[in-house]
Design a protein around this motif. Structure first.
Motif, mmCIF file in Angstrom:
data_model
loop_
_atom_site.group_PDB
_atom_site.id
_atom_site.type_symbol
_atom_site.label_atom_id
_atom_site.label_comp_id
_atom_site.label_asym_id
_atom_site.label_seq_id
_atom_site.Cartn_x
_atom_site.Cartn_y
_atom_site.Cartn_z
ATOM 1 N N SER A 1 46.603 34.483 29.578
ATOM 2 C CA SER A 1 46.967 35.063 30.882
ATOM 3 C C SER A 1 45.979 34.729 31.997
ATOM 4 O O SER A 1 45.837 35.493 32.955
ATOM 5 N N ALA A 2 45.297 33.601 31.883
ATOM 6 C CA ALA A 2 44.345 33.189 32.915
ATOM 7 C C ALA A 2 44.753 31.839 33.494
ATOM 8 O O ALA A 2 45.385 31.027 32.824
ATOM 9 N N ALA A 3 44.378 31.604 34.746
ATOM 10 C CA ALA A 3 44.664 30.335 35.412
ATOM 11 C C ALA A 3 43.414 29.885 36.161
ATOM 12 O O ALA A 3 42.650 30.717 36.669
ATOM 13 N N PRO A 4 43.167 28.573 36.235
ATOM 14 C CA PRO A 4 41.997 28.091 36.970
ATOM 15 C C PRO A 4 42.190 28.245 38.475
ATOM 16 O O PRO A 4 43.310 28.156 38.981
ATOM 17 N N LEU A 5 41.090 28.493 39.175
ATOM 18 C CA LEU A 5 41.144 28.449 40.632
ATOM 19 C C LEU A 5 41.531 27.042 41.064
ATOM 20 O O LEU A 5 41.379 26.095 40.302
ATOM 21 N N PRO A 6 42.034 26.871 42.281
ATOM 22 C CA PRO A 6 42.478 25.553 42.731
ATOM 23 C C PRO A 6 41.386 24.499 42.573
ATOM 24 O O PRO A 6 40.264 24.680 43.045
ATOM 25 N N GLN A 7 41.713 23.418 41.877
ATOM 26 C CA GLN A 7 40.752 22.321 41.682
ATOM 27 C C GLN A 7 40.901 21.345 42.859
ATOM 28 O O GLN A 7 41.369 20.217 42.716
ATOM 29 N N VAL A 8 40.483 21.815 44.024
ATOM 30 C CA VAL A 8 40.557 21.009 45.248
ATOM 31 C C VAL A 8 39.142 20.793 45.769
ATOM 32 O O VAL A 8 38.238 21.585 45.498
ATOM 33 N N ALA A 9 38.963 19.733 46.521
ATOM 34 C CA ALA A 9 37.622 19.359 46.974
ATOM 35 C C ALA A 9 36.991 20.408 47.882
ATOM 36 O O ALA A 9 35.769 20.535 47.928
ATOM 37 N N ASN A 10 37.810 21.168 48.598
ATOM 38 C CA ASN A 10 37.257 22.179 49.510
ATOM 39 C C ASN A 10 37.360 23.584 48.933
ATOM 40 O O ASN A 10 37.430 24.564 49.672
ATOM 41 N N GLU A 11 37.317 23.689 47.602
ATOM 42 C CA GLU A 11 37.379 25.014 46.971
ATOM 43 C C GLU A 11 36.223 25.898 47.415
ATOM 44 O O GLU A 11 36.391 27.105 47.606
ATOM 45 N N ALA B 1 39.473 46.596 28.248
ATOM 46 C CA ALA B 1 40.915 46.355 28.177
ATOM 47 C C ALA B 1 41.252 45.206 29.118
ATOM 48 O O ALA B 1 40.456 44.853 29.996
ATOM 49 N N PRO B 2 42.423 44.604 28.966
ATOM 50 C CA PRO B 2 42.828 43.567 29.918
ATOM 51 C C PRO B 2 42.924 44.122 31.337
ATOM 52 O O PRO B 2 43.218 45.311 31.541
ATOM 53 N N VAL B 3 42.698 43.268 32.310
ATOM 54 C CA VAL B 3 42.908 43.648 33.711
ATOM 55 C C VAL B 3 44.375 44.033 33.891
ATOM 56 O O VAL B 3 45.268 43.376 33.346
ATOM 57 N N PRO B 4 44.659 45.118 34.625
ATOM 58 C CA PRO B 4 46.051 45.538 34.815
ATOM 59 C C PRO B 4 46.933 44.465 35.449
ATOM 60 O O PRO B 4 46.448 43.548 36.130
ATOM 61 N N VAL B 5 48.228 44.609 35.213
ATOM 62 C CA VAL B 5 49.247 43.725 35.780
ATOM 63 C C VAL B 5 50.292 44.596 36.465
ATOM 64 O O VAL B 5 50.269 45.823 36.342
ATOM 65 N N PRO B 6 51.220 43.994 37.230
ATOM 66 C CA PRO B 6 52.224 44.822 37.916
ATOM 67 C C PRO B 6 53.057 45.664 36.956
ATOM 68 O O PRO B 6 53.350 46.830 37.237
ATOM 69 N N SER B 7 53.455 45.082 35.827
ATOM 70 C CA SER B 7 54.226 45.838 34.839
ATOM 71 C C SER B 7 54.168 45.100 33.513
ATOM 72 O O SER B 7 53.850 43.910 33.461
ATOM 73 N N GLY B 8 54.440 45.815 32.431
ATOM 74 C CA GLY B 8 54.454 45.179 31.129
ATOM 75 C C GLY B 8 53.065 44.842 30.628
ATOM 76 O O GLY B 8 52.123 45.625 30.801
ATOM 77 N N THR B 9 52.940 43.678 30.014
ATOM 78 C CA THR B 9 51.664 43.246 29.450
ATOM 79 C C THR B 9 51.242 41.919 30.063
ATOM 80 O O THR B 9 52.077 41.179 30.595
ATOM 81 N N PRO B 10 49.948 41.590 30.019
ATOM 82 C CA PRO B 10 49.483 40.320 30.578
ATOM 83 C C PRO B 10 50.173 39.125 29.926
ATOM 84 O O PRO B 10 50.533 39.160 28.751
ATOM 85 N N GLY B 11 50.341 38.085 30.712
ATOM 86 C CA GLY B 11 50.985 36.878 30.216
ATOM 87 C C GLY B 11 51.032 35.816 31.291
ATOM 88 O O GLY B 11 50.145 35.745 32.142
ATOM 89 N N THR B 12 52.067 35.031 31.295
ATOM 90 C CA THR B 12 52.181 33.944 32.263
ATOM 91 C C THR B 12 52.864 34.434 33.533
ATOM 92 O O THR B 12 53.278 35.589 33.641
ATOM 93 N N GLY B 13 52.989 33.537 34.516
ATOM 94 C CA GLY B 13 53.693 33.861 35.758
ATOM 95 C C GLY B 13 53.003 34.959 36.531
ATOM 96 O O GLY B 13 51.794 34.937 36.745
ATOM 97 N N ASN C 1 52.313 37.887 35.694
ATOM 98 C CA ASN C 1 51.471 38.781 34.902
ATOM 99 C C ASN C 1 50.150 38.124 34.489
ATOM 100 O O ASN C 1 49.458 38.618 33.611
ATOM 101 N N LEU C 2 49.816 36.982 35.130
ATOM 102 C CA LEU C 2 48.465 36.442 34.993
ATOM 103 C C LEU C 2 47.474 37.468 35.539
ATOM 104 O O LEU C 2 47.739 38.105 36.569
ATOM 105 N N ASN C 3 46.348 37.627 34.884
ATOM 106 C CA ASN C 3 45.436 38.690 35.327
ATOM 107 C C ASN C 3 43.978 38.265 35.434
ATOM 108 O O ASN C 3 43.096 39.104 35.556
#
Length: 437
Positions: A385-395, A299-311, A313-315
Motif C-alpha cells: 500500500s505504498a507508492a514512491p514520490l514523483p521521480q522527477v528532476a525537480n522533486e 498500526a497501518p496509517v488510516p485510509v478513507p474506508s476499508g483496509t490499506p491497499g492499492t488505488g 487506499n494507498l497510505n
C-alpha cells in the motif's frame, strides 16, 4: 525524517542548470580529492534519536570497516534540516564527502546534477549484484530508465503509532483504521491538556510525505505524466485541507505543533502528551525517551474506508535512505568498498535492527527480528500500500514549495485564521508558480 529549507529550491535550480558532472571532493570540505586512499569522508543522515546516538551506533561499525580494509572513515552525522542544502552546496562547490546518505525521494533530483556515481551493472557487481536488493527499493534510487544514483540502505514506510494507556483511558479498544475513526477517537482524547495526534508542521519534508499519501487517497499525484506540476487539482487541494483540518477544524492537533520541525511530536508522544503520531520508524526514539515496548502499539496509517491497499487506499510513500558516492571522489575503489560493507548482509541486519527500519537487502530480511509486529507493519505497507514520490528532476523543489505552503497553512490554523478551500488553493497556486521560476 527530513526538513528542507526554502533556500534549497533556489540552490537546486542552480545545481540543475549549472553543475552537470560536478561532485564532491575537497581539502577544505573534508571530501575525497586530497584525501589519502586510506581515508574516506562519510556524511550520514540522522536516523536515531539524536546526532550523538548515531555516532555511537555507527562508530564501532566504521572501526570494523577500517580493521577489515585499512581505510579510515571520517564520520559526520548531518541533521535532516541541513542535509539537502549541504549536498546541493557540495555539488556546486566541489567541497563534499566521498560517500553520503540521501533521502530516496531526492534521488532523481540529485541524479539530474550528474554529481553522483551512477550504479550501472559494473558498479553493482562490485558490491555483490543488483539482484541482492528489493526491486522497489532500487526503483526509488533514481529516475526510471536510468542507472540508479544511489544504493538502498534503509527501507521505511509510514505507520500509526499509538499510546496504549491513553487509548485505554479514553475507552478506545483498538487503533483507528479510517480517518473518520481517527477523528472520532481524537476528539475523545483531546482534552485536559492532552492531544490526539502529533504533527511536525514546520518540517517541510514530513508535510510532503503526509499530503502525498492523502493526495493519493483523493486521486491526486501532484504531477502529471509529463512531470508538470498539478498542485492546484481538486484532489491535491482536498488532501492538503484534510491534513490542516486536523488542527484547524477537528481540533485534534495542538496549535503549537505548527512550529515543530525536529521530532518534537515524538517527544510529546513519549511523554504522554499526544496519543498518536504518523512516523516512519520510531522504536529507537521511544526507547531513548524512556518508553517501554509495551507502552505503545503500531498500526497501518488510516485510509478513507476499508483496509490499506492499492488505488485510493494507498497510505504511505515509499520511504528510505540510500547511500551514494560523489562522482569525483579520488578514492572510488575505497568508496565502493564502503558501500559494499554497509550493504552487506551482516551490517544490514545490525543497522536496520537498531534503527527499526526494514533491510532493502533480501537476505537480511530473513532475520526473525524483521518479523516483529512493528516492523511487520512497515514491511506489509511497503509491499501492498505504498507508492514512491514523483521521480522527477525537480522533486526537491516540490518539497520546498508545497512543504512551505503547508507550513504556512498550519501557522494560519494555529493563529486561529480560517483555512478554507480557497486559501489552500491560493497557497498551492503560489507554490506551483514558484516551481516555474
Amino acid at each position: 525524517m527530513r526538513t528542507v529549507r526554502a533556500a534549497a529550491a533556489i540552490a537546486l535550480a542552480s545545481a540543475l542548470t549549472a553543475v552537470a558532472g560536478c561532485g564532491g571532493g575537497s581539502s577544505s570540505g573534508g571530501g575525497g580529492s586530497n584525501e589519502s586512499p586510506k581515508t574516506l569522508t562519510y556524511w550520514a543522515s540522522n536516523q536515531g534519536p539524536s546526532i550523538e546516538a548515531d555516532k555511537k551506533i555507527l562508530t564501532p561499525e566504521l572501526k570494523k570497516f577500517e580493521k577489515e580494509t585499512g581505510i579510515k572513515v571520517k564520520l559526520e552525522v548531518v541533521p535532516w534540516a541541513d542535509l539537502l542544502n549541504r549536498i546541493l552546496a557540495a555539488t556546486t562547490s566541489g567541497q563534499g564527502p566521498d560517500v553520503l546518505n540521501i533521502g530516496n525521494t531526492w534521488s532523481a533530483s540529485l541524479q539530474a546534477t550528474g554529481a553522483l556515481l551512477p550504479w550501472d551493472q559494473k558498479n553493482f557487481d562490485a558490491i555483490g549484484g543488483r539482484d541482492r536488493f528489493v526491486d522497489s527499493a532500487v526503483a526509488s534510487a533514481g529516475a526510471e530508465g536510468q542507472d540508479p544514483s544511489a544504493v538502498p540502505l534503509y527501507s521505511l514506510a509510514y505507520a500509526l503509532y499509538y499510546n496504549k494507556k491513553m487509548f485505554a483511558d479514553a475507552g478506545i479498544s483498538q487503533p483507528p483504521a479510517t480517518w473518520d475513526q481517527l477523528i472520532a477517537d481524537g476528539r475523545k482524547i483531546s482534552k485536559d491538556g492532552k492531544w490526539a495526534l502529533g504533527a511536525e508542521g514546520a518540517n517541510l519534508s514530513n508535510n510532503i510525505h503526509q499530503v502525498f499519501a492523502l493526495g493519493k487517497q483523493h486521486g491526486a499525484d501532484f504531477f502529471d505524466k509529463a512531470g508538470k506540476p498539478t498542485f492546484t487539482s481538486d484532489g491535491a487541494v482536498a488532501a492538503v485541507k484534510q491534513y490542516i483540518d486536523f488542527m484547524a477544524k477537528d481540533k485534534i492537533i495542538a496549535p503549537g505543533n505548527a512550529e515543530y520541525a525536529q521530532n518534537q511530536s515524538l517527544q510529546d508522544f513519549a511523554k504522554g502528551k499526544t496519543a498518536m503520531v504518523l512516523w516512519q520508524a520510531a522504536a529507537s526514539t521511544f526507547a531513548s525517551q524512556g518508553m517501554k515496548p509495551e507502552d505503545w502499539g503500531v498500526a497501518p496509517v488510516p485510509v478513507p474506508s476499508g483496509t490499506p491497499g492499492t488505488g485510493q487506499n494507498l497510505n504511505s510513500m515509499v520511504a528510505g535512505i540510500n547511500i551514494a558516492v560523489f562522482n569525483n571522489t579520488k578514492n572510488i575503489d575505497g568508496a565502493k568498498k564502503f558501500v559494499k560493507f554497509m550493504t552487506s548482509d551482516a551490517e544490514q541486519k545490525l543497522l536496520n535492527k537498531t534503527y527499526g527500519s526494514v533491510p532493502p537487502v533480501k537476505a537480511a530480511q530473513e532475520d526473525p527480528a524483521f518479523s516483529a509486529s512493528d516492523v511487520k507493519v512497515l514491511r506489509d505497507t511497503l509491499a501492498t500500500s505504498a507508492a514512491p514520490l514523483p521521480q522527477v528532476a525537480n522533486e526537491s523543489q516540490f518539497e520546498t514549495t508545497v512543504g512551505t505552503a503547508v507550513k504556512g497553512l498550519f501557522a494560519d490554523a494555529a493563529a486561529g485564521k480560517p483555512v478554507t478551500t480557497e486559501s489552500v488553493k491560493a497557497a498551492l497556486t503560489k507554490a506551483q508558480q514558484q516551481m516555474a521560476q
